[in-house]
Write a protein that holds these residues in place. Structure first.
Motif, PDB file in Angstrom:
ATOM      1  N   TRP A  58       0.823  -1.203   0.000  1.00 44.96           N
ATOM      2  CA  TRP A  58       0.000   0.000   0.000  1.00 44.96           C
ATOM      3  C   TRP A  58       0.857   1.252   0.000  1.00 44.96           C
ATOM      4  O   TRP A  58       0.573   2.225  -0.689  1.00 44.96           O
ATOM      5  N   ARG A  59       1.952   1.257   0.761  1.00 44.04           N
ATOM      6  CA  ARG A  59       2.845   2.418   0.794  1.00 44.04           C
ATOM      7  C   ARG A  59       3.485   2.646  -0.574  1.00 44.04           C
ATOM      8  O   ARG A  59       3.621   3.786  -1.020  1.00 44.04           O
ATOM      9  N   ALA A  60       3.844   1.578  -1.246  1.00 44.90           N
ATOM     10  CA  ALA A  60       4.436   1.745  -2.577  1.00 44.90           C
ATOM     11  C   ALA A  60       3.438   2.353  -3.539  1.00 44.90           C
ATOM     12  O   ALA A  60       3.771   3.237  -4.339  1.00 44.90           O
ATOM     13  N   LEU A  61       2.184   1.886  -3.479  1.00 53.26           N
ATOM     14  CA  LEU A  61       1.158   2.445  -4.365  1.00 53.26           C
ATOM     15  C   LEU A  61       0.884   3.892  -4.022  1.00 53.26           C
ATOM     16  O   LEU A  61       0.686   4.732  -4.923  1.00 53.26           O
ATOM     17  N   ALA A  62       0.884   4.226  -2.748  1.00 56.52           N
ATOM     18  CA  ALA A  62       0.618   5.618  -2.360  1.00 56.52           C
ATOM     19  C   ALA A  62       1.722   6.534  -2.856  1.00 56.52           C
ATOM     20  O   ALA A  62       1.467   7.635  -3.367  1.00 56.52           O
ATOM     21  N   LYS A  63       2.976   6.105  -2.733  1.00 56.94           N
ATOM     22  CA  LYS A  63       4.078   6.916  -3.231  1.00 56.94           C
ATOM     23  C   LYS A  63       4.006   7.073  -4.742  1.00 56.94           C
ATOM     24  O   LYS A  63       4.307   8.138  -5.300  1.00 56.94           O
ATOM     25  N   LYS A  64       3.619   6.039  -5.416  1.00 59.55           N
ATOM     26  CA  LYS A  64       3.522   6.110  -6.879  1.00 59.55           C
ATOM     27  C   LYS A  64       2.463   7.105  -7.313  1.00 59.55           C
ATOM     28  O   LYS A  64       2.670   7.911  -8.226  1.00 59.55           O
ATOM     29  N   MET A  65       1.309   7.079  -6.620  1.00 55.65           N
ATOM     30  CA  MET A  65       0.250   8.041  -6.951  1.00 55.65           C
ATOM     31  C   MET A  65       0.694   9.461  -6.631  1.00 55.65           C
ATOM     32  O   MET A  65       0.367  10.424  -7.347  1.00 55.65           O
ATOM     33  N   ARG A  66       1.444   9.652  -5.565  1.00 59.91           N
ATOM     34  CA  ARG A  66       1.914  10.987  -5.199  1.00 59.91           C
ATOM     35  C   ARG A  66       2.862  11.522  -6.271  1.00 59.91           C
ATOM     36  O   ARG A  66       2.767  12.687  -6.677  1.00 59.91           O
ATOM     37  N   ARG A  67       3.795  10.658  -6.747  1.00 61.87           N
ATOM     38  CA  ARG A  67       4.702  11.095  -7.800  1.00 61.87           C
ATOM     39  C   ARG A  67       3.948  11.441  -9.067  1.00 61.87           C
ATOM     40  O   ARG A  67       4.294  12.384  -9.782  1.00 61.87           O
ATOM     41  N   ARG A  69       0.854  12.659  -9.243  1.00 62.47           N
ATOM     42  CA  ARG A  69       0.193  13.964  -9.086  1.00 62.47           C
ATOM     43  C   ARG A  69       1.193  15.112  -9.192  1.00 62.47           C
ATOM     44  O   ARG A  69       0.890  16.156  -9.780  1.00 62.47           O
ATOM     45  N   ILE A  70       2.419  14.898  -8.658  1.00 64.66           N
ATOM     46  CA  ILE A  70       3.440  15.938  -8.780  1.00 64.66           C
ATOM     47  C   ILE A  70       3.790  16.168 -10.240  1.00 64.66           C
ATOM     48  O   ILE A  70       3.927  17.315 -10.702  1.00 64.66           O
ATOM     49  N   ARG A  71       3.946  15.082 -11.010  1.00 62.39           N
ATOM     50  CA  ARG A  71       4.291  15.223 -12.434  1.00 62.39           C
ATOM     51  C   ARG A  71       3.186  15.934 -13.186  1.00 62.39           C
ATOM     52  O   ARG A  71       3.436  16.760 -14.071  1.00 62.39           O
ATOM     53  N   GLN A  72       1.947  15.605 -12.893  1.00 55.15           N
ATOM     54  CA  GLN A  72       0.830  16.273 -13.570  1.00 55.15           C
ATOM     55  C   GLN A  72       0.793  17.760 -13.249  1.00 55.15           C
ATOM     56  O   GLN A  72       0.543  18.594 -14.136  1.00 55.15           O
ATOM     57  N   ALA A  73       1.079  18.135 -11.977  1.00 60.48           N
ATOM     58  CA  ALA A  73       1.068  19.562 -11.606  1.00 60.48           C
ATOM     59  C   ALA A  73       2.175  20.310 -12.317  1.00 60.48           C
ATOM     60  O   ALA A  73       1.977  21.431 -12.829  1.00 60.48           O
ATOM     61  N   LEU A  74       3.366  19.697 -12.405  1.00 64.18           N
ATOM     62  CA  LEU A  74       4.471  20.340 -13.105  1.00 64.18           C
ATOM     63  C   LEU A  74       4.181  20.480 -14.589  1.00 64.18           C
ATOM     64  O   LEU A  74       4.510  21.501 -15.216  1.00 64.18           O
ATOM     65  N   ALA A  75       3.541  19.479 -15.183  1.00 66.50           N
ATOM     66  CA  ALA A  75       3.206  19.569 -16.608  1.00 66.50           C
ATOM     67  C   ALA A  75       2.182  20.657 -16.846  1.00 66.50           C
ATOM     68  O   ALA A  75       2.255  21.394 -17.836  1.00 66.50           O
ATOM     69  N   GLN A  76       1.203  20.796 -15.955  1.00 67.24           N
ATOM     70  CA  GLN A  76       0.195  21.851 -16.107  1.00 67.24           C
ATOM     71  C   GLN A  76       0.832  23.226 -15.985  1.00 67.24           C
ATOM     72  O   GLN A  76       0.504  24.150 -16.753  1.00 67.24           O
ATOM     73  N   LYS A  77       1.745  23.371 -15.044  1.00 72.45           N
ATOM     74  CA  LYS A  77       2.441  24.661 -14.865  1.00 72.45           C
ATOM     75  C   LYS A  77       3.270  24.999 -16.108  1.00 72.45           C
ATOM     76  O   LYS A  77       3.319  26.143 -16.559  1.00 72.45           O
TER      77      LYS A  77
END
Length: 500
Positions: A58-67, A69-77
């Protein structure tokens, strides 16, 4: 339900949700359904049992989803920043000037392309006109060439018809000459048959000698042996008589001992299995099989078989008759006949002296030339037959009759040997072909006296063969007794007893 079990169940549900979403996004609905039906329950049970392992997942999946979301925010910016820069650049006067310049260049390019296209069209029209003119000129030349070809074909046909007419006339002339030649040949053969049957003078048109180089000196080897190493390519003259008493049959006798001796002179092991005794025994069989056939045509005064290894002398058979009439009859009988799978080629030759033609040092085993000797290396005839002719002493009719009577007396004592000889002759008949041959009476005349003479010759020859066989048997027995006597002496010697 305990609190820890509820937390594990919650993690399991989250894992299933993430897995279903991932498979749905990839468009694998069927795969998702199969996996849930077949492995879903087992996987839930497995996750329920291992709490610590499932927390790690579960921790691995949570970290993957967090990364993610960060990539999507940077791409939008990044996209927003690019959009703002594009709007700012469009409002800039420098960009407006660059666009205007690009529009001018685009218009110039279109104008240049249209101008080049117009020039290409004009050039194509000029090329088309030129091609049309060339095509018309080519068609005119082709028409003219067809006319000339038609005229040439007509001319060729006329010439061909004229040539065929001339060829037909030439063929008719050749046919007429051939018929005349055949008629002359038939008349000549009729004269030869009359000469063989009734005797008389030989037709002059038959006895015509030929020469290879009339203006050159005579070849010494050909004049002595009737054969030359170089054949007709020899630089000297080879005179051949039209008719003579001596017949030459090239390569008549064949045996492995003389055929294979010159294939490889460095192979010393080739002839180990074949000694001179076997070759001579084979020659005796050949002698006993061939000589009676030649004696049916007349009295033979010389019969020699060459054992040379050179191709121009290998297996040559020389037969000399007492008269030209008998020699012509033998030539007519044996020319083109088959023996042992080979067709005979009989020639007339002139051997002036047998003493000069036969190599005298060969019998003493002192010939310096060895296999390359150009003189005759001949086999010893059984019972030393025709020995007088070897030294040019001649072979009188009286001696011939005396030897025939002596052979007939020796043969008459052993009827069993005569029967065995007859059976052997029957076995050897396969060598001669079944070509129809004239009878002895038709060769030497139809009179009763000639027929009796021929039958007496055949009988005497058969008796002589039986006598030769008896002589060979006695010699073998003598050699065997001598060897046994020597062996007994050796065993009885003191040295032999001491060695034991």
């Amino acid at each position: 339900m305990k609190k820890s079990d509820a937390v594990v169940f919650k993690y399991v549900l989250f894992y299933l949700f993430v897995t279903i979403k991932r498979q749905w996004s990839r468009g694998l609905e069927n795969y998702f359904l199969r996996r849930v039906k077949s492995n879903g329950v087992c996987k839930i049970c497995t996750l329920w049992d291992g709490n610590a392992q499932r927390h790690k997942v579960w921790r691995a999946l949570a970290k993957k989803m967090r990364r993610k979301r960060i990539r999507q925010a940077l791409a939008q910016k990044r996209d927003d920043l690019l959009q703002k820069e594009q709007e700012k650049r469009e409002k800039s006067p420098r960009y407006q000037a660059w666009l205007a310049e690009q529009n001018v260049l685009e218009e110039f390019r279109h104008e240049e392309e249209s101008r080049l296209q117009t020039e290409r069209d004009r050039q194509w029209e000029r090329d088309e006109e030129l091609a049309q003119r060339q095509w018309l000129e080519r068609q005119e030349r082709l028409a003219q060439a067809r006319e000339e070809k038609t005229k040439q074909e007509l001319k060729i046909r006329e010439e061909w018809e004229l040539e065929q007419k001339k060829l037909k006339e030439v063929e008719e002339e050749e046919r007429r000459k051939q018929e005349e030649k055949l008629q002359k040949q038939e008349d000549l053969m009729r004269q030869i048959d009359d000469f063989i049957k009734h005797g008389g003078e030989l037709p002059p048109s038959v006895n015509i000698s030929t020469e290879t180089h009339p203006d050159k000196p005579i070849c010494p080897f050909f004049s002595k042996t009737g054969a030359c190493r170089f054949g007709d390519r020899c630089s000297r003259n080879h005179p051949r008589p039209g008719i003579s008493k001596v017949l030459l049959i090239p390569n008549f006798y064949s045996h492995f001992g003389i055929d294979q001796s010159m294939i490889d002179e460095y192979d010393t092991d080739l002839m180990l299995e074949y000694d001179d005794r076997e070759t001579y025994q084979h020659f005796r069989e050949f002698y006993e099989d061939v000589l009676p056939e030649f004696e049916q045509c007349g009295r033979v005064v010389q019969f020699k078989v060459c054992c040379n290894c050179e191709p121009h002398l290998r297996g040559n058979v020389y037969v000399e008759y007492a008269s030209t009439r008998d020699a012509v009859g033998a030539f007519q009988k044996f020319q083109g006949r088959w023996y042992g799978g080979r067709q005979l080629n009989v020639e007339f030759t002139c051997v002036s002296s047998w003493k000069s033609a036969i190599c005298g040092l060969f019998f003493k085993r002192r010939c310096p030339k060895g296999r390359s000797c150009n003189f005759l290396h001949v086999f010893h005839n059984p019972a030393n037959a025709f020995a007088g002719a070897d030294h040019d002493y001649g072979y009188s009719r009286r001696q011939w009759k005396h030897s025939s009577r002596s052979r007939s007396r020796s043969r008459s004592r052993s009827p069993s040997r005569k029967r065995s000889r007859r059976n052997k002759d029957d076995r050897n008949n396969w060598r001669w072909s079944e070509t129809p041959e004239p009878s002895a009476g038709s060769v030497n005349g139809d009179s009763k006296q000639n027929r009796d003479q021929n039958s007496e010759k055949i009988q005497s020859q058969r008796r002589r063969k039986v006598k030769d066989k008896e002589t060979r048997r006695r010699r073998r027995s003598c050699r065997t007794s001598d060897s046994h006597r020597k062996e007994r002496r050796r065993k009885s010697s003191p040295s032999h007893s001491v060695s034991k």
